[in-house]
Enzyme design. Structure first.
Site, PDB file in Angstrom:
ATOM      1  N   SER A 113       0.997  -1.612  -0.238  1.00  0.00           N
ATOM      2  CA  SER A 113      -0.154   0.115   0.296  1.00  0.00           C
ATOM      3  C   SER A 113       0.796   1.383  -0.181  1.00  0.00           C
ATOM      4  O   SER A 113       1.681   1.444  -0.266  1.00  0.00           O
ATOM      5  CB  SER A 113      -1.222   0.014   1.030  1.00  0.00           C
ATOM      6  OG  SER A 113      -2.097   1.296   0.994  1.00  0.00           O
ATOM      7  N   ASP A 277      -2.236   6.473  -3.178  1.00  0.00           N
ATOM      8  CA  ASP A 277      -1.427   6.418  -2.882  1.00  0.00           C
ATOM      9  C   ASP A 277      -0.858   5.292  -3.778  1.00  0.00           C
ATOM     10  O   ASP A 277      -0.948   4.976  -4.806  1.00  0.00           O
ATOM     11  CB  ASP A 277      -1.837   5.703  -1.562  1.00  0.00           C
ATOM     12  CG  ASP A 277      -2.558   4.546  -1.919  1.00  0.00           C
ATOM     13  OD1 ASP A 277      -2.951   4.352  -2.738  1.00  0.00           O
ATOM     14  OD2 ASP A 277      -2.303   3.378  -0.310  1.00  0.00           O
TER      15      ASP A 277
HETATM   16 ZN    ZN Z   1      -3.342   1.856  -0.533  1.00  0.00          ZN
END
Ligand code: ZN
Ligand code: G1P
Length: 547
Positions: A113, A277
């Protein structure tokens, strides 16, 4: 096909959460480490022979090698077909979309992530099930249990697959279909939003800056925003996924995305700014204020999207309900009340939205941590959120700031901030939470700095769909005037403990909507520090990150 022995220690070693297993790259590169996880995963998948698996990741360091490992092991376990994004690329929401669109058995997503990437950074792997969402705890618990006992793994000896060439190749009996990582996702976005209206917006000179932070959002933004929507070249910046994200920290908030904030400040600022992100499931929305950037709080973003949902083709018929995580501000609740629909309050973490979405109980959901999404996939979705905003901007002709201010004027402003105390000593953090919990029974009814406490508890949740129960999800102190203070420890940090303090106050006086959040929240910040004795327990007088 070979059956190879796994080193006895160390192993997957840590219970993977529903966001998967995240570790330093150096840990993942230990011989057998990834193989242990994948073997433990495949051992638990009944009937996977002949089935379709989806595979891709955010392009960080080790992504390409891990793709080959998973492919070889999938072949040795009899999968019929693997759909792999070209170059090993698939954003997390795109992987969810591909799983759903192709009726796949499940998918393996390679990502940590928003954690930093590169040889010194983090790597991660997670498994998503056929609905496109993260595997539930009973599956991840099973993976963990097996990872502790297995001593061998099954893999193929076939040479690597050329994952940069579109089309079908074979790895032993298994078909490997290298797909365009954007195509299915872009088609889904065109079903969601009014692309003609957004195209007209850009054609009329509207300017945007999409900062993909050198992460996986780039290819999606290039293809959709600059390609299909006709935004001028250069709209997307940092748009090529780099293995180390170019040393950016791809976790968009006003602190990490300071370059975007700088570009959204001043007279030359474009009309609209956005960032995603590492794996493109989070989003940040920024408008242009009077000489300075106007960053939209994620809680406000969720509420505003809900209030304007019928401007978007996919939600034209209205939304069934909203869900927000407990620490997320109650701005969405106010919208839900006005719309006459339910607003569900769930513990932190996207997994709690899955059942509600599957049951059709909610249409939109979101978290204060820059995650927003809907029933179109089973992950939060950064690019989708940006397109949703573009659709609203195109349909209303208003600016980001005008929209948000009008929203506050109508519903009141939920002034909001999160204070993070990162990397504190775990024992101190645990002691802080224990001491807070011990105070809870005595707090109700008390007057704190002129505010009366309405309720003080440790949040617990019973899933309305499957009845599962989760306790100790965060200490919340609710005041009679609607203000809230929430304390919880991060479940995702990798070093020490992170204390998160969430602060919220309701401001209905339009004349005070311009007061900066930290100033408006100062009395609550003070109460929070005193009640939790943050300095005594952590040695910190200041949070390390304020968003
Ligand atoms: Zn993420
Ligand atoms: C953080 C966020 C949470 C989000 C999770 C995964 O978890 O606060 O909202 O679902 O990352 O992206 P935490 O570190 O607070 O446990």
């Amino acid at each position: 096909m070979s059956i190879l022995t796994l080193p006895t220690t160390p192993f997957a070693g840590q219970k993977p959460g529903t966001s998967g297993l995240r570790k330093k790259v150096s840990v993942f590169m230990q011989p057998g480490y990834l193989e242990n996880f994948v073997q433990a995963l495949f051992d638990g998948l009944e009937g996977c022979a002949g089935q379709t698996l989806v595979l891709g990741g955010d392009g960080r360091f080790h992504n390409r090698a891990a793709v080959q490992t998973v492919l070889r092991m999938a072949a040795a376990h009899g999968f019929g077909r693997v759909l792999v994004g070209r170059g090993g690329i698939l954003s997390t929401p795109a992987a969810s979309a591909v799983i759903r669109q192709h009726g796949a058995y499940g998918g393996v997503v390679l990502s940590a992530s928003h954690n930093p990437g590169g040889p010194e950074g983090d790597f991660g792997i997670k498994y998503n099930i056929a609905n496109g969402g993260p595997a539930p705890e009973k599956i991840t618990d099973g993976i963990f249990a097996r990872s502790q006992t297995i001593s061998r793994y099954r893999t193929s000896d076939a040479p690597p697959v050329d994952i940069d060439r579109l089309g079908t190749q074979h790895l032993e009996q298994m078909a490997v279909e290298v797909i365009d990582p954007v195509a299915d996702y872009a088609a889904l976005m065109q079903q969601c939003f009014d692309f003609d209206a957004i195209r007209r917006l850009f054609a009329g000179g509207f300017r945007m800056r999409f900062d993909a932070m050198n992460a996986v959002g780039g290819p999606y933004a290039h293809a959709i925003v600059e390609g299909l929507l006709g935004a001028p070249a250069g709209t997307v910046v940092n748009g090529t996924p780099l293995e180390d994200f170019g040393h950016l920290h791809p976790d968009p908030n006003p602190v990490n995305a300071e370059d975007l904030i700088a570009h959204m400040s001043g007279p030359e600022a474009p009309d609209f700014g956005a960032a995603t992100d590492g794996d493109a499931d989070r989003n940040m929305i920024v408008g242009r204020g009077a000489g300075e950037a106007f960053a939209v709080a994620p809680s406000d973003s969720l509420a505003l999207l809900a209030a304007h949902a019928t401007l978007v083709p996919r939600y034209r018929g209205g939304i069934a309900g909203i869900a927000r995580s407990m620490p997320t501000s109650t701005a969405a609740d106010r919208v839900a009340r006005a719309l006459g629909i339910p607003c569900h309050e769930t513990p932190t973490g996207w997994k709690f939205f899955g059942n509600l979405l599957d049951a059709g109980a909610v249409t939109l959901c979101g978290e204060e941590s820059y995650g927003t999404g809907s029933e179109h996939v089973r992950e939060k979705d950064g690019v989708w959120a940006v397109l949703f905003w573009l659709n609203i901007l195109a349909a209303t002709g208003q600016s980001v700031q005008q929209l948000v201010q009008a929203h506050w004027a109508r519903f009141g402003r939920n002034v909001y901030s999160r204070h993070d105390y990162e990397g504190v000593d775990s024992a101190g953090a645990d002691a802080l939470m224990a001491a807070l919990r011990a105070q809870l029974p005595a707090l109700a009814g008390q007057l704190l700095d002129g505010r009366r406490v309405k309720l003080a508890d440790d949040f617990a949740y019973t899933d309305p769909i499957d009845g599962s129960h989760s306790e100790r999800q965060g200490v919340r102190i609710l005041f009679e005037d609607g203000a809230r203070i929430v304390f919880r420890l991060s479940g995702t940090g990798t070093e020490g403990a992170t204390l998160r303090v969430y602060l919220e106050a309701i401001e209905t006086d339009v004349g005070r909507h311009g007061v900066p959040a930290q100033q408006a929240l100062a009395p609550l910040i003070d109460i929070a520090q005193r009640l939790a004795r943050i300095e005594a327990h952590t040695g910190r007088t200041q949070p390390s990150v304020v968003t």
